[in-house]
Design a protein around this motif. Structure first.
Motif, PDB file in Angstrom:
ATOM      1  N   ASP A 179       0.803  -1.224   0.000  1.00 31.64           N
ATOM      2  CA  ASP A 179       0.000   0.000   0.000  1.00 31.64           C
ATOM      3  C   ASP A 179       0.834   1.272   0.000  1.00 31.64           C
ATOM      4  O   ASP A 179       0.385   2.317  -0.468  1.00 31.64           O
ATOM      5  N   THR A 209      -9.514   1.746  -6.071  1.00 31.49           N
ATOM      6  CA  THR A 209      -8.517   1.064  -5.256  1.00 31.49           C
ATOM      7  C   THR A 209      -9.214   0.279  -4.158  1.00 31.49           C
ATOM      8  O   THR A 209     -10.342   0.586  -3.760  1.00 31.49           O
ATOM      9  N   ASP A 210      -8.511  -0.722  -3.663  1.00 26.14           N
ATOM     10  CA  ASP A 210      -9.062  -1.556  -2.592  1.00 26.14           C
ATOM     11  C   ASP A 210      -7.901  -2.059  -1.740  1.00 26.14           C
ATOM     12  O   ASP A 210      -7.008  -2.749  -2.243  1.00 26.14           O
ATOM     13  N   ASP A 232      -6.342  -4.074   1.777  1.00 24.95           N
ATOM     14  CA  ASP A 232      -6.694  -5.156   2.692  1.00 24.95           C
ATOM     15  C   ASP A 232      -5.883  -5.020   3.973  1.00 24.95           C
ATOM     16  O   ASP A 232      -5.006  -4.164   4.103  1.00 24.95           O
TER      17      ASP A 232
END
Length: 306
Positions: free
Chosen positions: A221, A241-242, A244
């Protein structure tokens, strides 16, 4: 040379399979293909040699598994391979209506060539393909020459009119023309149809289309900013965007396929080898004017062969 059996003491010189120099005894050149190093528990598969000296050939075939030991080390025949970046499937199309006309007249001393064609072209919806229509009336162009006109048009569709890429999504309507009772031939109308079509294309605001791909990038990230900036520099855009909980982020976007050359090495550089990406075809879009100018440079249309 390693000995093979008792009789190997006889004076003989084995030709080097790479230099292929003649031996002192006059033995004709031969070639031994060394086997792959044996796998534990498996015997190497015997290989036949191309030796024309009968006595030495018989000895070698009796102990073919020793062939690799006849050479001072592994011999590899290297084949030079020229590599190029993957070609980009550009397309050509038109964006406006236009008309074209050409009269083909050729006299070489005997029977000549004559054909005259008027046609209209119009853009079609992307993906709808090519359409050819005969709108002539009164027999101005004999029916047997209409397929020849279409042949000339299709040659341009295959070879391109502005940059050498296939053209698609065009409607062509032949509406007028002239013929000659003696000199009109298939080649004359194919040439007239081709050149009338090219004239119309150049008036119809032609455009070059490039494939746009969807890209999905997975990386740490903290590389988000650098990856988004790099994508933007390649005429791409971020769609979403994603993130985790493991500290990784997935970036989805669109980018021209042509801009992804060497992207793998760039991604590796940005992420320290911790990123990867996937691509999927999305659609075609017009290239910028400067890119179209570069792609169209030095392109010339070939004449129809007679």
């Amino acid at each position: 040379m390693a000995q093979v059996g008792r009789e190997a003491a006889e004076p003989a010189v084995v030709t080097d399979p790479l230099t292929r120099k003649a031996s002192p005894r006059g033995v004709e050149p031969f070639e031994i293909t060394a086997g792959v190093p044996p796998v534990r528990g498996k015997r190497p598969k015997p290989r036949r040699s191309l030796l024309r000296d009968a006595t030495l050939r018989r000895k070698l075939l009796q102990k073919a598994h020793a062939a690799p030991n006849l050479l001072p080390g592994p011999r590899v025949r290297i084949q030079e391979v020229e590599t190029k970046p993957p070609s980009i499937p550009y397309r050509e199309t038109i964006t406006a209506n236009a008309e074209g006309h050409h009269r083909h007249k050729k006299q070489t001393g005997g029977a000549g060539q004559f054909g005259e064609v008027y046609l209209r072209i119009a853009p079609r919806e992307q993906g709808s393909g090519f359409e050819f229509v005969d709108e002539t009336v009164g027999g101005c162009i004999p029916n047997q020459f209409i397929p020849s006109i279409e042949k000339g048009v299709r040659q341009v569709l295959e070879e391109g009119a502005i940059a050498g890429y296939p053209m698609d999504d065009v409607r062509v309507a032949v509406y007028d023309g002239k013929s000659h009772p003696v000199d009109s031939k298939d080649i004359a109308f194919a040439t007239a149809g081709k050149k009338a079509f090219i004239e119309a294309v150049l008036k119809a605001k032609p455009a070059i289309l490039e494939p746009i791909v969807k890209v999905r990038i997975t990386a740490p990230d903290h590389n988000m900013g650098d990856l988004a900036g790099d994508l933007s520099s390649r005429r791409g855009r971020v769609l979403g965007t994603d993130a985790d909980s493991s500290g990784r982020i997935v970036i989805e976007g669109e980018v021209p396929q042509a801009e992804l050359e060497n992207y793998e090495s760039r991604l590796k550089s940005i992420t320290g080898g911790e990123g990867h990406y996937q691509i999927e075809f999305s659609h075609y879009a017009r290239v910028p004017g400067n890119v179209q100018k570069d792609l169209a440079a030095n392109f010339t249309v070939e004449d129809v062969e007679s």
